[in-house]
Motif scaffolding. Structure first.
Motif, PDB file in Angstrom:
ATOM      1  N   PRO A 144       0.815  -1.224   0.000  1.00 21.59           N
ATOM      2  CA  PRO A 144       0.000   0.000   0.000  1.00 21.59           C
ATOM      3  C   PRO A 144       0.843   1.266   0.000  1.00 21.59           C
ATOM      4  O   PRO A 144       0.373   2.314  -0.442  1.00 21.59           O
ATOM      5  CB  PRO A 144      -0.830  -0.137   1.277  1.00 21.59           C
ATOM      6  N   ILE A 145       2.087   1.186   0.495  1.00 23.16           N
ATOM      7  CA  ILE A 145       2.950   2.374   0.462  1.00 23.16           C
ATOM      8  C   ILE A 145       3.367   2.668  -0.972  1.00 23.16           C
ATOM      9  O   ILE A 145       3.379   3.833  -1.401  1.00 23.16           O
ATOM     10  CB  ILE A 145       4.163   2.191   1.392  1.00 23.16           C
ATOM     11  N   ASP A 146       3.700   1.645  -1.701  1.00 27.63           N
ATOM     12  CA  ASP A 146       3.977   1.826  -3.122  1.00 27.63           C
ATOM     13  C   ASP A 146       2.759   2.440  -3.809  1.00 27.63           C
ATOM     14  O   ASP A 146       2.874   3.369  -4.621  1.00 27.63           O
ATOM     15  CB  ASP A 146       4.313   0.472  -3.745  1.00 27.63           C
ATOM     16  N   ALA A 147       1.573   1.940  -3.473  1.00 31.82           N
ATOM     17  CA  ALA A 147       0.347   2.427  -4.109  1.00 31.82           C
ATOM     18  C   ALA A 147       0.061   3.886  -3.750  1.00 31.82           C
ATOM     19  O   ALA A 147      -0.291   4.690  -4.621  1.00 31.82           O
ATOM     20  CB  ALA A 147      -0.827   1.539  -3.694  1.00 31.82           C
ATOM     21  N   ILE A 148       0.222   4.222  -2.479  1.00 27.07           N
ATOM     22  CA  ILE A 148      -0.135   5.583  -2.066  1.00 27.07           C
ATOM     23  C   ILE A 148       0.828   6.608  -2.651  1.00 27.07           C
ATOM     24  O   ILE A 148       0.447   7.723  -3.014  1.00 27.07           O
ATOM     25  CB  ILE A 148      -0.201   5.679  -0.517  1.00 27.07           C
ATOM     26  N   THR A 149       2.115   6.251  -2.781  1.00 29.13           N
ATOM     27  CA  THR A 149       3.067   7.178  -3.378  1.00 29.13           C
ATOM     28  C   THR A 149       2.831   7.311  -4.880  1.00 29.13           C
ATOM     29  O   THR A 149       2.969   8.400  -5.450  1.00 29.13           O
ATOM     30  CB  THR A 149       4.512   6.747  -3.110  1.00 29.13           C
ATOM     31  N   ARG A 150       2.461   6.216  -5.536  1.00 26.77           N
ATOM     32  CA  ARG A 150       2.094   6.309  -6.955  1.00 26.77           C
ATOM     33  C   ARG A 150       0.874   7.205  -7.125  1.00 26.77           C
ATOM     34  O   ARG A 150       0.779   7.967  -8.100  1.00 26.77           O
ATOM     35  CB  ARG A 150       1.794   4.910  -7.510  1.00 26.77           C
ATOM     36  N   TRP A 151      -0.069   7.092  -6.190  1.00 25.24           N
ATOM     37  CA  TRP A 151      -1.291   7.913  -6.285  1.00 25.24           C
ATOM     38  C   TRP A 151      -0.939   9.397  -6.233  1.00 25.24           C
ATOM     39  O   TRP A 151      -1.464  10.191  -7.017  1.00 25.24           O
ATOM     40  CB  TRP A 151      -2.258   7.559  -5.143  1.00 25.24           C
TER      41      TRP A 151
END
Length: 410
Positions: free
Chosen positions: A227-234
């Protein structure tokens, strides 16, 4: 009446000096009130003691006080001719403080640890009180040129954008046909009033993004949905996409204020979340950006196999100033502070104000009150050193009192 009549302006010359004399006499009381409020700030939704103190002050003016809801916020009416059927003109101020530590070394420094009037709401309350004190004094001495009907509206929770709707729900606008307000401006010198017709402040949406993935050991990221990868991509995708989705001529500001995830360096967490603000100047750009942000959620979710949800936590629409009421404030400013005191605001602010909710019901206008002096008043809003040149309190009170009288000119 909104825009002053020729007859009203002619008579203004006869009673305007009275406003000046009363302000000169009473302004020390208004400064003392501001300092009391600055020493004893209360956060949004906790403004009980502030409301009580202001109620006591209005009662000393022999004006009826109406406490709102749970006694957070109040209204107070001055009707000079009880037999006349007249809609009210409201003068609105706000009373909540911010969760900021006061770092000033002054004797009126906040006594509440971590709480401070860093947005000038103590000044706003003192100005509204001062304007009502001027009008009450003129009424008692028979010096009002014609009947008036004015309502002070002192609201809680402006910083959460819930206070105006709370006041409206409790009938603060009943029998009110127009409303005036102010905001301190540390970029403007004391003795100056900033005015703008039309859009004054932006739409503001506070948003929350929740990202649910699948956690695991930091040594085996291939077994997780990070989810950290996802939130930074967001964040990165939203910044890029919003920039490309809107017309460059339309000002849009998206900012991320918090990101929260995890508890250990070698553990990929299950969830991550963030909060930020979106500020726009048209309904069309707001809708377009929100659609783009939702699209980013779907795209990043597919890339990372996480579930991403966008939620709006709070929204405040634009403040759009009524042109005739701005003319009214301009006339009042010229006669009380001088023709050079009026300063045009060239561009809308990307800040927001829940004063906008009143304007969904009645016309209104907000002015910018210059508070910057040679020694004090230039620290930015929402900072630990924010303060004002207190001469501005009398400036604001005189302008609003004069505008209130002119509003009712026959």
């Amino acid at each position: 009446m909104t825009q002053p009549t020729d007859a009203g302006e002619r008579e203004l010359k006869t009673w305007s000096p009275i406003v000046q004399e009363i302000a000169a006499e009473l302004s020390p009381q208004w400064r003392e009130l501001r300092r009391y409020l600055h020493r004893h700030p209360e956060l949004s939704n906790e403004e009980f003691l502030t409301t009580e103190e202001l109620g006591k002050r209005f009662a000393r003016l022999d004006l009826p006080v109406n406490y709102i809801g749970e006694r957070r916020g109040l209204t107070c009416d001055l009707v000079s001719d009880p037999d006349a059927v007249m809609p009210r003109l409201a003068l609105r101020g706000d009373i909540d403080a911010l969760p900021i530590q006061d770092a000033k070394t002054v004797d009126y420094r906040s006594c509440q640890d971590g709480v401070m009037h860093a947005c000038g709401h103590d000044v706003h309350a003192a100005v509204i009180y001062g304007a009502m004190a001027i009008l009450r004094s003129m009424h008692q001495s028979g010096q009002l040129p014609w009947p008036i009907a004015v309502r002070a509206v002192l609201q809680p929770a402006e910083e959460l954008a819930t206070g105006a709707r709370y006041m409206i729900h409790h009938h603060a606008l009943r029998d009110v046909s127009a409303i005036l307000s102010l905001h301190v401006d540390p970029t403007r010198s004391v003795g100056c009033i900033g005015l703008r017709k039309g859009t004054l402040t932006a739409n503001c949406d506070i948003f929350h993004v929740q990202c649910n993935g699948r956690g695991g050991h930091g040594a085996r990221p291939h077994l997780t949905h990070d989810p950290i990868d996802a939130i930074t991509r967001w964040v990165q995708s939203s910044f890029r996409r919003v920039d490309r989705a809107t017309d460059p001529a339309e000002t849009v500001a998206i900012s991320i204020g918090t990101i929260s995830a995890g508890h250990s360096a070698n553990v990929i967490p299950d969830t991550a979340e963030l909060e930020g603000t979106l500020r726009t100047l048209t309904a069309e750009s707001r809708l377009k950006v929100l659609e783009t942000m939702e699209d980013v959620c779907e795209g990043v979710g597919r890339e990372t196999q996480c579930q991403i949800e966008l939620q709006l936590k709070m929204s405040a629409p634009m403040v759009v100033n009524d042109a005739e009421l701005v003319d009214l404030l301009s006339t009042a400013t010229c006669h009380t502070l001088g023709a050079g005191a009026v300063e045009a605001i060239e561009l809308p602010s990307m800040g927001s104000e829940d004063f906008s909710f009143y304007l969904e019901h009645i016309p209104g206008a907000m002015m910018r009150l210059g508070v910057a002096g040679e020694q004090v008043g230039r620290a930015p809003l929402h900072t630990s050193l924010f303060d004002v040149d207190e001469r501005a309190i009398a400036d604001g009170a005189k302008v609003l009192a004069t505008a209130a009288i002119l509003h009712f000119a026959p």
